[in-house]
Design a protein around this motif. Structure first.
Motif, PDB file in Angstrom:
ATOM      1  N   THR A 232       0.404  -1.214   0.004  1.00 46.29           N
ATOM      2  CA  THR A 232       0.160   0.289  -0.087  1.00 46.29           C
ATOM      3  C   THR A 232       0.868   1.512  -0.212  1.00 46.29           C
ATOM      4  OG1 THR A 232       0.278  -0.391   2.271  1.00 46.29           O
ATOM      5  CG2 THR A 232      -1.565  -1.330   1.122  1.00 46.29           C
ATOM      6  N   VAL A 233       0.147   2.102  -0.231  1.00 48.62           N
ATOM      7  CA  VAL A 233       0.753   3.637   0.213  1.00 48.62           C
ATOM      8  C   VAL A 233       1.471   3.733   1.354  1.00 48.62           C
ATOM      9  CG1 VAL A 233       0.910   6.041  -0.437  1.00 48.62           C
ATOM     10  CG2 VAL A 233      -0.693   4.708  -1.676  1.00 48.62           C
ATOM     11  N   ASP A 234       0.815   3.865   2.011  1.00 48.62           N
ATOM     12  CA  ASP A 234       1.482   3.702   3.290  1.00 48.62           C
ATOM     13  C   ASP A 234       2.759   3.276   3.639  1.00 48.62           C
ATOM     14  OD1 ASP A 234      -0.790   5.498   4.033  1.00 48.62           O
ATOM     15  OD2 ASP A 234      -2.167   4.273   5.288  1.00 48.62           O
ATOM     16  N   GLN A 235       2.457   1.785   3.273  1.00 46.70           N
ATOM     17  CA  GLN A 235       3.891   0.819   3.148  1.00 46.70           C
ATOM     18  C   GLN A 235       4.995   1.687   3.061  1.00 46.70           C
ATOM     19  OE1 GLN A 235       3.697  -1.498   5.260  1.00 46.70           O
ATOM     20  NE2 GLN A 235       5.232  -2.948   4.733  1.00 46.70           N
ATOM     21  N   CYS A 236       5.257   2.121   1.920  1.00 47.67           N
ATOM     22  CA  CYS A 236       5.807   2.765   1.080  1.00 47.67           C
ATOM     23  C   CYS A 236       6.248   4.255   1.656  1.00 47.67           C
ATOM     24  CB  CYS A 236       5.804   3.320  -0.397  1.00 47.67           C
ATOM     25  SG  CYS A 236       5.481   1.950  -1.113  1.00 47.67           S
ATOM     26  N   GLN A 237       5.082   4.877   2.572  1.00 43.91           N
ATOM     27  CA  GLN A 237       4.968   6.313   3.301  1.00 43.91           C
ATOM     28  C   GLN A 237       5.651   5.878   4.707  1.00 43.91           C
ATOM     29  OE1 GLN A 237       1.773   7.786   5.341  1.00 43.91           O
ATOM     30  NE2 GLN A 237       1.827   9.359   3.120  1.00 43.91           N
ATOM     31  N   HIS A 238       6.258   4.609   4.980  1.00 42.78           N
ATOM     32  CA  HIS A 238       7.146   4.138   6.528  1.00 42.78           C
ATOM     33  C   HIS A 238       7.988   4.522   6.168  1.00 42.78           C
ATOM     34  CE1 HIS A 238       3.608   2.480   8.380  1.00 42.78           C
ATOM     35  NE2 HIS A 238       4.028   1.150   7.242  1.00 42.78           N
ATOM     36  N   CYS A 239       9.226   4.761   4.890  1.00 40.97           N
ATOM     37  CA  CYS A 239      10.338   5.202   4.923  1.00 40.97           C
ATOM     38  C   CYS A 239       9.917   6.613   3.943  1.00 40.97           C
ATOM     39  CB  CYS A 239      11.101   4.118   4.351  1.00 40.97           C
ATOM     40  SG  CYS A 239      11.831   3.571   5.088  1.00 40.97           S
ATOM     41  N   HIS A 240       8.968   7.006   2.910  1.00 41.60           N
ATOM     42  CA  HIS A 240       9.341   8.088   2.189  1.00 41.60           C
ATOM     43  C   HIS A 240       8.247   9.462   2.524  1.00 41.60           C
ATOM     44  CE1 HIS A 240      11.353   5.848  -1.176  1.00 41.60           C
ATOM     45  NE2 HIS A 240      10.634   5.004  -0.837  1.00 41.60           N
ATOM     46  N   ASN A 241       9.165   9.439   3.722  1.00 41.29           N
ATOM     47  CA  ASN A 241       8.592  11.043   4.515  1.00 41.29           C
ATOM     48  C   ASN A 241       9.252  11.768   4.731  1.00 41.29           C
ATOM     49  OD1 ASN A 241       9.458  10.417   7.409  1.00 41.29           O
ATOM     50  ND2 ASN A 241       8.175   8.742   6.439  1.00 41.29           N
ATOM     51  N   ARG A 242      10.480  11.591   4.968  1.00 41.71           N
ATOM     52  CA  ARG A 242      12.161  12.259   4.757  1.00 41.71           C
ATOM     53  C   ARG A 242      12.155  12.881   3.613  1.00 41.71           C
ATOM     54  NH1 ARG A 242      14.065  13.774  10.077  1.00 41.71           N
ATOM     55  NH2 ARG A 242      15.094  15.192   8.845  1.00 41.71           N
ATOM     56  N   GLY A 243      13.432  13.310   2.951  1.00 38.38           N
ATOM     57  CA  GLY A 243      14.204  14.132   2.195  1.00 38.38           C
ATOM     58  C   GLY A 243      13.520  14.823   0.636  1.00 38.38           C
ATOM     59  N   GLY A 244      13.141  13.896  -0.063  1.00 37.00           N
ATOM     60  CA  GLY A 244      12.055  14.640  -0.749  1.00 37.00           C
ATOM     61  C   GLY A 244      10.331  14.907  -0.721  1.00 37.00           C
ATOM     62  N   ARG A 245      10.383  13.726   0.274  1.00 34.07           N
ATOM     63  CA  ARG A 245       9.054  13.793   0.704  1.00 34.07           C
ATOM     64  C   ARG A 245       8.050  13.197  -0.115  1.00 34.07           C
ATOM     65  NH1 ARG A 245      11.705  17.595   4.103  1.00 34.07           N
ATOM     66  NH2 ARG A 245      11.704  18.225   5.986  1.00 34.07           N
ATOM     67  N   HIS A 502      19.958  22.864  -3.488  1.00 36.47           N
ATOM     68  CA  HIS A 502      18.251  23.187  -3.891  1.00 36.47           C
ATOM     69  C   HIS A 502      18.426  22.019  -4.957  1.00 36.47           C
ATOM     70  CE1 HIS A 502      15.838  27.149  -2.695  1.00 36.47           C
ATOM     71  NE2 HIS A 502      15.227  25.921  -3.071  1.00 36.47           N
ATOM     72  N   ASN A 503      17.653  21.026  -5.474  1.00 39.74           N
ATOM     73  CA  ASN A 503      18.030  19.915  -5.890  1.00 39.74           C
ATOM     74  C   ASN A 503      16.186  19.662  -6.838  1.00 39.74           C
ATOM     75  OD1 ASN A 503      19.874  19.077  -5.657  1.00 39.74           O
ATOM     76  ND2 ASN A 503      19.366  18.261  -3.603  1.00 39.74           N
ATOM     77  N   PRO A 504      16.304  18.707  -8.462  1.00 35.98           N
ATOM     78  CA  PRO A 504      15.469  18.387  -8.576  1.00 35.98           C
ATOM     79  C   PRO A 504      14.167  17.623  -8.441  1.00 35.98           C
ATOM     80  CG  PRO A 504      17.569  18.340 -10.257  1.00 35.98           C
ATOM     81  CD  PRO A 504      17.678  18.191  -9.018  1.00 35.98           C
ATOM     82  N   ILE A 505      13.560  17.713  -8.523  1.00 31.09           N
ATOM     83  CA  ILE A 505      12.368  16.768  -7.809  1.00 31.09           C
ATOM     84  C   ILE A 505      10.971  16.488  -9.220  1.00 31.09           C
ATOM     85  CG2 ILE A 505      11.449  17.977  -6.820  1.00 31.09           C
ATOM     86  CD1 ILE A 505      11.033  15.559  -5.014  1.00 31.09           C
ATOM     87  N   GLN A 506      10.555  14.988  -9.130  1.00 25.97           N
ATOM     88  CA  GLN A 506       8.959  14.226  -9.346  1.00 25.97           C
ATOM     89  C   GLN A 506       8.393  14.477  -8.015  1.00 25.97           C
ATOM     90  OE1 GLN A 506       6.649  14.046  -9.627  1.00 25.97           O
ATOM     91  NE2 GLN A 506       6.174  12.664 -11.579  1.00 25.97           N
TER      92      GLN A 506
END
Length: 620
Positions: A232-245, A502-506
């Motif tokens: 699920t999105v929540d499972q990925c979110q356990h890590c992908h909440n910092r940095g590029g967020r 500053h860095n590029p991001i999607q």
């Protein structure tokens, strides 16, 4: 399956005759594991895994009659990368070897970017979480090997191999890799290894299954003892909440800067997620449509493919045109490396995506031959350079997280956990926070301010106009207990630019409605010139600011780069580009985007000046 234990082969005929499930046969017969773990879920019903017993995965002794004997040499997490060769790797050796080279394991991009901004290396990736060699070589954006990140010793002089940035990574940033169990707080609970993705955890981290031996109120437990391929999105979110967020941004979540209501409808105080309170903004249209991260991102991107990628932009294969095509070409239904998107199909003239979690069929809009709005026709057809020179997200990312000023305080008088070094009798638990050796130091983080609106633009590594957000904007304060050593120190990169970046991001905040022409062509902040409102000097004691530009400003009016970008070939706009963009903005003030493209230019500058002169005279 390559391996089945001898004991299991003996038990199977007898239990089949008794009509007992082979998944629980040995446990019932030995009165071992299930005498305590009554009601625990069968880990998988996949044919090749359905016959696995507790000890096949967890080691230990399934015939024991005491907890101590049964748990002797137990692996709490059989999917941890330290034991995985003896468990998952018995059947999935290729996937396991690839996983160890993946960016989810190496963190090569985060490490190189942080060290670059701390002035201790070039943009090239040289370090990872642990020593690792590539299984495949020769692809752009990859290297043959990476060595483990150095440790920091405050008794020695700061150098390229002895940087506070390395300690920052070891104590803070590197909790999000699959060698570790991650942070122990709501929203961040997960396992290490394969289970980091393939065993679901709720945000609360409590067990919701039937095992009577597991306390339902105890934190850091999976929802159930179950394998899943439906992340699920929540499972990925356990890590992908910092940095590029990107994980939280995808759901329309942006952390609060301290304002907003902290209360629920019943008057109770809201709990934090990932250590933060959140504002809720417009979610990505793909999320609203019911798509999970795995509907776009390929197995090779997440599991790894044997190459050691230096940055995530080199590892990611999927492109917008994969599914949507362009105004002149059909959707490829393949990634940039030619791998087919198996959940995409053509049905007549339509392209249909079937979501991997729910099986929901979604019609995918196609650009080629589409009936565009007047604004869309102008942006994508009349001004063809938009499609050629810009990422789709440049216009269609409705917002982007912008966290300005990373104020990082290191206390060298207070040893703390090192995410790369643990100690425990069960080696599958070495990446758990409670088991980390106190070989790093304590860090405390704060920031200057956060924003989400009108994100800046620049040029990314593909040479295309892309959204830019603040990267690692570190102001280092170092103390030894109450003794101050360094205050608000910033660094200079090997290239001579400020380590404020500053860095590029999607951003993963896509919207059908695009940003307006006026926003990008008339706003200095969007060009990277800053808003002109943040007074950097007054925000530091006695006006002693370590930099002379505002945090939003990463280029000056002459095109001189002020802040670093850790992505190779990425950069701010140069003066010629800024002038060209602004020139269109000047025209928009009178003509608007439709009139500019519909009516064309004045036949010559003389005529144009005469028209303007008449307008000025009439206005007097």
């Amino acid at each position: 399956m390559k391996k089945v234990t001898k004991r299991l082969l003996i038990v199977i005929p007898a239990v089949l005759a008794m009509g007992i499930s082979t998944a629980h046969a040995e446990w019932d017969e030995d009165k071992g594991c299930l005498s305590c773990h009554e009601g625990i879920e069968q880990f998988s019903e996949i044919e090749e895994m359905a016959d696995l017993t507790c000890v096949d995965c967890h080691n230990g002794d399934g015939a024991a009659t005491t907890l101590e004997a049964g748990h002797k040499e137990l692996w709490v997490n059989p999917s941890d990368l330290r034991v995985i060769d003896k468990t998952c790797g018995e059947c999935h050796s290729e996937e396991v070897e690839n996983a160890k080279t993946s960016m989810h394991a190496t963190m090569a991009g985060m490490i190189s970017g942080t060290r670059y901004n701390f002035g201790s290396q070039t943009r090239d990736s040289i370090h990872a979480t642990y020593d690792v060699k590539a299984l495949k070589t020769g692809r752009e954006g990859t290297v043959e090997s990476l060595t483990q990140l150095p440790s920091y010793d405050p008794t020695k002089a700061e150098s390229d191999t002895n940087s506070p940035g390395d300690d920052y990574l070891r104590n803070q940033c590197l909790r999000c890799h699959i060698w570790s169990d991650g942070h122990q707080r709501d929203g961040d609970y997960r396992a290490s290894g394969c289970a980091a993705c393939h065993v679901e955890y709720s945000n609360a981290g409590t067990y919701e299954g039937g095992d009577k031996a597991i306390d339902k109120t105890q934190k850091d437990r999976p929802r159930q003892h179950r394998l899943t391929k439906k992340m699920t999105v929540d499972q990925c979110q356990h890590c992908h909440n910092r940095g590029g967020r990107t994980g939280v941004s995808y759901k329309g979540m942006m952390e609060s800067d301290g304002y907003g209501t902290p209360y629920n409808e019943d008057g109770s105080k809201q709990g934090k997620l990932h250590g933060k309170h959140y504002n809720f903004l417009q979610a990505d249209l793909h999320y609203d449509a019911g798509m999970s991260c795995i509907d776009c991102h390929m197995k090779t991107e997440m599991h790894g493919d044997g190459y050691l990628y230096t940055k995530k932009e080199h590892a990611v294969e999927v492109r917008c045109e994969t599914c949507h095509g362009t105004t002149s070409t059909d959707a490829t239904l393949k990634t940039s490396r030619g791998n087919p998107m198996n959940n995409l199909k053509r049905e007549g003239k339509k392209v249909v995506l079937t979501t991997k979690n729910e099986g929901k069929k979604l019609n995918v809009p196609q650009l080629n031959g589409a009936e565009l709005s007047e604004e869309g026709y102008v942006a994508m057809v009349k001004i063809a350079s938009h499609m050629e020179k810009m990422e789709c997200s440049t216009c269609h990312a409705a917002w982007a997280p912008q966290c300005y000023g990373c104020h990082a305080k290191q206390d060298i008088g207070k040893p703390n956990g090192d995410w790369l070094d643990g100690e425990h009798s069960d080696i599958s638990q070495l990446g758990k926070k409670a088991n980390l050796k106190k070989e790093a130091f304590s860090w405390n983080e704060s920031r200057s301010y956060v924003r989400w609106e009108t994100p800046a633009l620049g040029i990314n590594h593909r040479g295309k106009v892309s959204t830019f957000i603040p990267g690692c904007q570190v102001f280092l304060t170092q103390v030894d207990g109450e003794k101050s050593i360094v205050t608000n120190k910033t660094y200079v990169t090997k290239d001579g630019t400020s380590g404020i970046s500053h860095n590029p991001i999607q951003p993963h905040t896509m919207s059908k409605k695009s940003r307006t022409c006026e926003e990008c062509h008339t706003n200095p902040k969007v060009l990277g010139l800053g808003s002109g409102q943040y007074d950097i000097k007054r925000n530091f004691p006695d006006g002693q600011a370590p930099i002379n530009f505002e945090l939003e400003r990463f280029v000056d009016e002459n095109g001189k780069q002020l802040q670093s970008t850790s992505h190779e070939e990425a950069r701010p706009f140069n003066k010629e580009e800024m002038d060209r963009i602004s020139r269109v903005g000047a025209c928009l003030a009178c003509h608007g985007s439709k009139e500019i493209t519909a009516n064309g230019k004045a036949p010559d500058d003389v005529t144009h000046k005469k028209v303007i002169q008449r307008m000025v005279e009439k206005a007097r």
